[in-house]
Design a protein around this motif. Structure first.
Motif, PDB file in Angstrom:
ATOM      1  N   ALA A  32      15.313 -50.446  -6.598  1.00 39.87           N
ATOM      2  CA  ALA A  32      14.877 -49.861  -5.318  1.00 39.87           C
ATOM      3  C   ALA A  32      14.277 -48.491  -5.643  1.00 39.87           C
ATOM      4  O   ALA A  32      13.119 -48.395  -6.054  1.00 39.87           O
ATOM      5  N   GLY A  33      15.064 -47.421  -5.501  1.00 36.44           N
ATOM      6  CA  GLY A  33      14.538 -46.094  -5.848  1.00 36.44           C
ATOM      7  C   GLY A  33      14.574 -45.815  -7.347  1.00 36.44           C
ATOM      8  O   GLY A  33      13.910 -44.901  -7.844  1.00 36.44           O
ATOM      9  N   ASP A  53      11.261 -55.424  -8.136  1.00 35.93           N
ATOM     10  CA  ASP A  53      11.077 -54.196  -7.356  1.00 35.93           C
ATOM     11  C   ASP A  53      10.988 -54.552  -5.873  1.00 35.93           C
ATOM     12  O   ASP A  53      10.043 -55.223  -5.449  1.00 35.93           O
ATOM     13  N   GLY A  55      10.716 -52.368  -3.526  1.00 39.14           N
ATOM     14  CA  GLY A  55      10.176 -51.175  -2.853  1.00 39.14           C
ATOM     15  C   GLY A  55       9.064 -51.453  -1.868  1.00 39.14           C
ATOM     16  O   GLY A  55       8.800 -50.620  -1.005  1.00 39.14           O
ATOM     17  N   LYS A  61      12.659 -50.423   5.740  1.00 35.56           N
ATOM     18  CA  LYS A  61      12.599 -48.956   5.757  1.00 35.56           C
ATOM     19  C   LYS A  61      12.890 -48.372   7.138  1.00 35.56           C
ATOM     20  O   LYS A  61      12.715 -47.182   7.361  1.00 35.56           O
ATOM     21  N   LEU A  75      16.038 -49.805   2.305  1.00 33.11           N
ATOM     22  CA  LEU A  75      15.111 -48.905   1.592  1.00 33.11           C
ATOM     23  C   LEU A  75      14.975 -47.526   2.235  1.00 33.11           C
ATOM     24  O   LEU A  75      14.157 -46.712   1.780  1.00 33.11           O
ATOM     25  N   ARG A 109      13.523 -40.522  -3.461  1.00 34.85           N
ATOM     26  CA  ARG A 109      13.406 -41.883  -3.983  1.00 34.85           C
ATOM     27  C   ARG A 109      14.667 -42.712  -3.738  1.00 34.85           C
ATOM     28  O   ARG A 109      14.572 -43.912  -3.539  1.00 34.85           O
ATOM     29  N   THR A 111      17.832 -44.671  -2.334  1.00 37.63           N
ATOM     30  CA  THR A 111      17.949 -45.407  -1.063  1.00 37.63           C
ATOM     31  C   THR A 111      19.413 -45.650  -0.691  1.00 37.63           C
ATOM     32  O   THR A 111      20.294 -45.681  -1.556  1.00 37.63           O
TER      33      THR A 111
END
Ligand code: FAD
Length: 292
Positions: A32-33, A53, A55, A61, A75, A109, A111
Motif C-alpha cells: 500500500a504505502g 500494489d 495503490g 481512499k 488506502l 504515504r 495508510t
C-alpha cells in the motif's frame, strides 16, 4: 541493503488484485504505502516474489461519516485524516492519536489499512481500532468477512489475513459528542513509535458517574489491548483523583511488558500507569496531586 528481485503488479480493480494474490499463493504480498513493507524488504524480513500494489484501486481512499459510523477506506493516509476537518469533530480521539504517527513523509504515504495489516503493537491506529471496537472488512477469493479489530490482530505483527485477502475498510462506531476522552503516549522523539500509549474514553450519566469506559493501551504487549479491570474501576464512579490513582495502579498490575532494546519492562509498566493517570485527569479536567 537492496531489495531482493521481485515482480510488480499494479491491478486496476479489487477483483484483479485478489486474483493476483491467489495466483501466487503465499509468494505475493500487498503493498500500500510501502512505509513498513519497504524497510522489511530491504532488511530481508520479508521476501515475497511478487508485490501487488493496491495503490490505484478505486474506492479505497474515501472517508465517510454516516449514522452507521465513520468509514475509512484502507488506502486513507494519515495525511488524509489530518486534512479532513470533519474528523477532529467526528472522532477527536482518533485525530489526537494519529497526530503522533511518524513524520510528514511517512504520513503522506502510510495508510490505515497498511497499519492494521502490519499490526505493530505500538502503532496508534490498531490501538484506536481495538479501543473503539472498530469493525474491519476483508475481501478475498472466497468472499468477504467482517471482523472486530480485536479478532483481526492475533499477535505481534500478525493478523488473521490470509495470503489472498485484502483489508478494504475500517469502520469506527459514531462518537458521542459529550464524551470524556484523552490520548497520551510517550516516545523518545516526536514521531517515533510509542514506548507506551493510552487511549481512554467514557461517558457521564445524569448523576455525573462514568459509564461505558474504554481503556486501550499500546506498546506494552505483543498487541494493542483493552484493560477491562481498569474499565471496571471507572464504570459507575465519579472520576476524581482517588479513582484515577486506583486506575493507574490497576493498569501497572494488568500489563506484563517484555524487556527490549528500547525500554525495560518495569519502566514501561510504570510509564503506562503515569500515562493512564494523565489521560484520565485530562479527560476529567482535574489536576492530580503532586507525587510525594
Ligand atoms: C520512519 C517511520 C516511522 C514510523 N512511525 C510510526 C508511528 O509512530 N506510528 C505508527 O503507527 N506507524 C509508524 N510508522 C509506520 C507507518 O505508519 C506505516 O506506513 C504503516 O504502518 C503501514 O502502512 P503502509 O500503507 O505503508 O503499508 P505497507 O508498508 O505497504 O504494508 C505493510 C504491511 O501490510 C500489508 N498490507 C498493506 N495494506 C494492506 C491491505 N489493505 N490489505 C492487506 N494487507 C495489507 C502489506 O502486505 C505489508 O505486510 C512509521 C514508519 C516509518 C518508516
Amino acid at each position: 541493503m537492496k531489495l531482493p528481485p521481485l515482480d510488480y503488479i499494479c491491478p486496476a480493480t479489487l477483483t484483479e488484485a485478489i486474483a493476483a494474490l491467489a495466483a501466487h499463493g503465499g509468494n505475493a504480498k500487498v503493498i500500500a504505502g510501502g512505509q513498513s513493507l519497504m524497510p522489511m524488504l530491504a532488511f530481508r524480513l520479508a521476501a515475497p516474489s511478487v508485490l501487488v500494489d493496491i495503490g490505484r484501486l478505486p474506492d479505497l481512499k474515501s472517508i465517510s461519516i454516516s449514522a452507521e459510523g465513520i468509514d475509512f477506506g484502507a488506502l486513507v493516509t494519515w495525511r488524509d485524516i489530518e486534512r479532513d476537518a470533519r474528523l477532529a469533530q467526528a472522532h477527536p480521539l482518533l485525530a489526537a492519536a494519529i497526530a503522533h504517527v511518524a513524520h510528514y513523509q511517512v504520513r503522506n504515504r502510510g495508510t490505515v489499512g497498511g497499519s492494521m495489516a502490519h499490526a505493530d503493537p505500538a502503532a496508534e491506529m490498531p490501538g484506536i481500532a481495538v479501543t473503539c471496537d472498530a469493525m474491519l472488512t476483508i475481501v478475498g477469493s472466497t468472499g468477504t468477512r467482517i471482523l472486530s479489530a480485536n479478532e483481526f490482530i492475533t499477535g505481534g505483527l500478525s493478523t488473521v489475513l490470509e495470503a489472498n485477502e485484502i483489508l478494504t475498510s475500517i469502520r469506527l462506531p459514531l462518537w458521542k459528542k459529550a464524551r470524556r476522552w484523552a490520548f497520551e503516549e510517550f516516545a523518545r522523539r516526536r514521531g517515533d513509535f510509542a514506548l507506551a500509549g493510552v487511549a481512554a474514553f467514557y461517558d457521564i450519566d445524569a448523576q455525573g458517574l462514568a459509564y461505558n469506559a474504554h481503556i486501550g493501551v499500546i506498546g506494552v504487549a505483543d498487541r494493542p489491548m483493552r484493560l477491562p479491570g481498569v474499565e471496571a474501576i471507572l464504570d459507575g464512579r465519579r472520576i476524581d483523583a482517588d479513582v484515577i490513582l486506583q486506575a493507574g495502579a490497576a493498569a501497572r498490575d494488568a500489563v506484563d511488558p517484555a524487556d527490549d532494546i528500547h525500554a525495560e519492562a518495569a519502566y514501561r509498566r510504570d510509564l503506562l500507569g503515569v500515562l493512564l493517570e494523565r489521560a484520565l485527569a485530562r479527560a476529567a479536567d482535574i489536576t492530580l496531586p503532586e507525587a510525594a
